[in-house]
Design a protein around this motif. Structure first.
Motif, mmCIF file in Angstrom:
data_model
loop_
_atom_site.group_PDB
_atom_site.id
_atom_site.type_symbol
_atom_site.label_atom_id
_atom_site.label_comp_id
_atom_site.label_asym_id
_atom_site.label_seq_id
_atom_site.Cartn_x
_atom_site.Cartn_y
_atom_site.Cartn_z
ATOM 1 N N LYS A 79 2.029 -15.498 6.448
ATOM 2 C CA LYS A 79 2.957 -14.405 6.729
ATOM 3 C C LYS A 79 3.424 -13.761 5.426
ATOM 4 N N LEU A 80 3.775 -12.483 5.534
ATOM 5 C CA LEU A 80 4.435 -11.843 4.410
ATOM 6 C C LEU A 80 5.909 -12.211 4.430
ATOM 7 N N PRO A 81 6.514 -12.434 3.272
ATOM 8 C CA PRO A 81 7.945 -12.730 3.230
ATOM 9 C C PRO A 81 8.764 -11.561 3.774
ATOM 10 N N HIS A 82 9.961 -11.868 4.240
ATOM 11 C CA HIS A 82 10.865 -10.824 4.720
ATOM 12 C C HIS A 82 11.291 -9.936 3.557
ATOM 13 N N VAL A 83 11.399 -8.646 3.838
ATOM 14 C CA VAL A 83 11.787 -7.686 2.813
ATOM 15 C C VAL A 83 12.561 -6.556 3.466
ATOM 16 N N GLU A 84 13.503 -5.998 2.739
ATOM 17 C CA GLU A 84 14.296 -4.883 3.237
ATOM 18 C C GLU A 84 13.794 -3.577 2.628
ATOM 19 N N PRO A 85 13.934 -2.461 3.343
ATOM 20 C CA PRO A 85 13.547 -1.164 2.788
ATOM 21 C C PRO A 85 14.225 -0.911 1.438
ATOM 22 N N GLY A 86 13.461 -0.425 0.496
ATOM 23 C CA GLY A 86 14.002 -0.133 -0.813
ATOM 24 C C GLY A 86 13.985 -1.292 -1.784
ATOM 25 N N ASN A 87 13.626 -2.503 -1.295
ATOM 26 C CA ASN A 87 13.551 -3.654 -2.199
ATOM 27 C C ASN A 87 12.484 -3.453 -3.270
ATOM 28 N N ARG A 88 12.709 -4.114 -4.403
ATOM 29 C CA ARG A 88 11.772 -4.068 -5.523
ATOM 30 C C ARG A 88 11.114 -5.445 -5.612
ATOM 31 N N ILE A 89 9.820 -5.467 -5.358
ATOM 32 C CA ILE A 89 9.093 -6.724 -5.193
ATOM 33 C C ILE A 89 7.993 -6.865 -6.242
ATOM 34 N N GLY A 90 8.016 -7.983 -6.951
ATOM 35 C CA GLY A 90 6.942 -8.301 -7.880
ATOM 36 C C GLY A 90 5.832 -9.041 -7.158
ATOM 37 N N LEU A 91 4.592 -8.601 -7.339
ATOM 38 C CA LEU A 91 3.425 -9.252 -6.755
ATOM 39 C C LEU A 91 2.731 -10.045 -7.858
ATOM 40 N N PHE A 92 2.786 -11.350 -7.740
ATOM 41 C CA PHE A 92 2.279 -12.240 -8.773
ATOM 42 C C PHE A 92 1.091 -12.996 -8.207
ATOM 43 N N GLY A 93 -0.100 -12.518 -8.467
ATOM 44 C CA GLY A 93 -1.292 -13.097 -7.861
ATOM 45 C C GLY A 93 -2.056 -14.003 -8.805
ATOM 46 N N ALA A 101 -3.261 -2.542 1.021
ATOM 47 C CA ALA A 101 -2.810 -2.998 2.338
ATOM 48 C C ALA A 101 -1.294 -3.173 2.377
ATOM 49 N N LEU A 102 -0.721 -3.761 1.336
ATOM 50 C CA LEU A 102 0.732 -3.983 1.297
ATOM 51 C C LEU A 102 1.495 -2.662 1.271
ATOM 52 N N ARG A 103 0.999 -1.708 0.514
ATOM 53 C CA ARG A 103 1.684 -0.415 0.443
ATOM 54 C C ARG A 103 1.628 0.310 1.787
ATOM 55 N N ALA A 104 0.534 0.121 2.517
ATOM 56 C CA ALA A 104 0.405 0.745 3.833
ATOM 57 C C ALA A 104 1.339 0.082 4.843
ATOM 58 N N MET A 105 1.511 -1.236 4.731
ATOM 59 C CA MET A 105 2.351 -1.974 5.676
ATOM 60 C C MET A 105 3.835 -1.871 5.350
ATOM 61 N N ARG A 106 4.150 -1.739 4.070
ATOM 62 C CA ARG A 106 5.551 -1.684 3.631
ATOM 63 C C ARG A 106 5.763 -0.455 2.738
ATOM 64 N N PRO A 107 5.650 0.746 3.320
ATOM 65 C CA PRO A 107 5.714 1.966 2.505
ATOM 66 C C PRO A 107 7.068 2.218 1.855
ATOM 67 N N SER A 108 8.124 1.578 2.345
ATOM 68 C CA SER A 108 9.461 1.805 1.781
ATOM 69 C C SER A 108 9.814 0.826 0.669
#
Length: 223
Positions: A16-30, A111-118
């Motif tokens: 699952k993707l972690p919960h996130v709120e609109p406008g959050n700033r998320i670092g993607l560490f792969g 994919a992430l930008r499409a699913m979480r555009p905000s």
């Protein structure tokens, strides 16, 4: 590829993707995190603090397409170890690339930008990966999609800043003193963050057997 927990049952939380709120700033560490170690934790802590991120998501990849999988530990083991190390309320660990069916960063980000555009995403990586970044599939698409934060790693500063990516995108480099602005800027934009250097490496830890890796990583997480 399917991931199973220690009891043999599918651990759906991993997928699952972690919960996130609109406008959050998320670092993607792969990464492969094979195994995860204190240097990874330091990178995540650095971007949380310096960029003012709401969360850092550790993306444990099924397998890096540019690396041999001969000594790659099982995904379930790497997930357990990463979760033990990333024991922080604003660090989340996921194997969501299994759901996406791709090990390629450019596709994951799209994919992430499409699913979480905000959400404002930032790609995060250690400087030891920058020298070969131009060999990643669609690497220019990554830079055109999200801001990028590179955190210093032992022995990587000079090679990273003279890499093909750093030279090609030199005019898009954000001064380190302005790093807090990075998540809200439109790409391409990147910054290089100096941080305390931790010489722990996954290569050295892989010299241990699987049981020793688990012991060493757990000890690191608790220190």
């Amino acid at each position: 590829m399917t991931s199973f927990g220690p009891g043999g049952e599918l651990d759906r939380d991993w997928l699952k993707l972690p919960h996130v709120e609109p406008g959050n700033r998320i670092g993607l560490f792969g990464g492969s995190f094979n195994p995860p170690h204190s240097g990874h934790r330091l990178v995540a802590e650095t971007v949380l603090r310096r960029l003012g991120l709401d969360q850092v998501w550790w993306f444990v990849t099924p397998g890096n397409p540019l690396k041999s999988h001969a000594d790659l530990a099982p995904l379930e083991l790497r997930m357990h170890l990463a979760r033990a190390l990333a024991d922080h309320p604003r660090m989340k660990v996921t194997a969501y690339e299994v759901v996406l069916g791709t090990p390629y960063t450019a596709r994951t980000i799209a994919a992430l930008r499409a699913m979480r555009p905000s959400v404002r995403f930032v790609w995060v990586m250690g400087a030891d990966n920058l020298a070969g970044f131009h060999r990643w599939q669609d690497w220019r698409a990554i830079l055109g999609s999200v801001p990028v934060a590179i955190v210093d790693r032992p022995g990587a500063s000079l090679s990273a800043l003279s890499s093909p990516m750093a030279k090609a995108y030199e005019k898009y480099r954000l001064p380190e003193e302005d790093a807090a602005l990075l998540p809200n800027l439109d790409p391409p934009v990147w910054t290089f963050l100096h941080a305390p250097l931790d010489r722990t490496s996954s290569t050295d830890l892989r010299k241990f057997n699987t049981l020793d890796i688990a012991k060493v990583t757990k000890k690191t997480a608790l220190s």
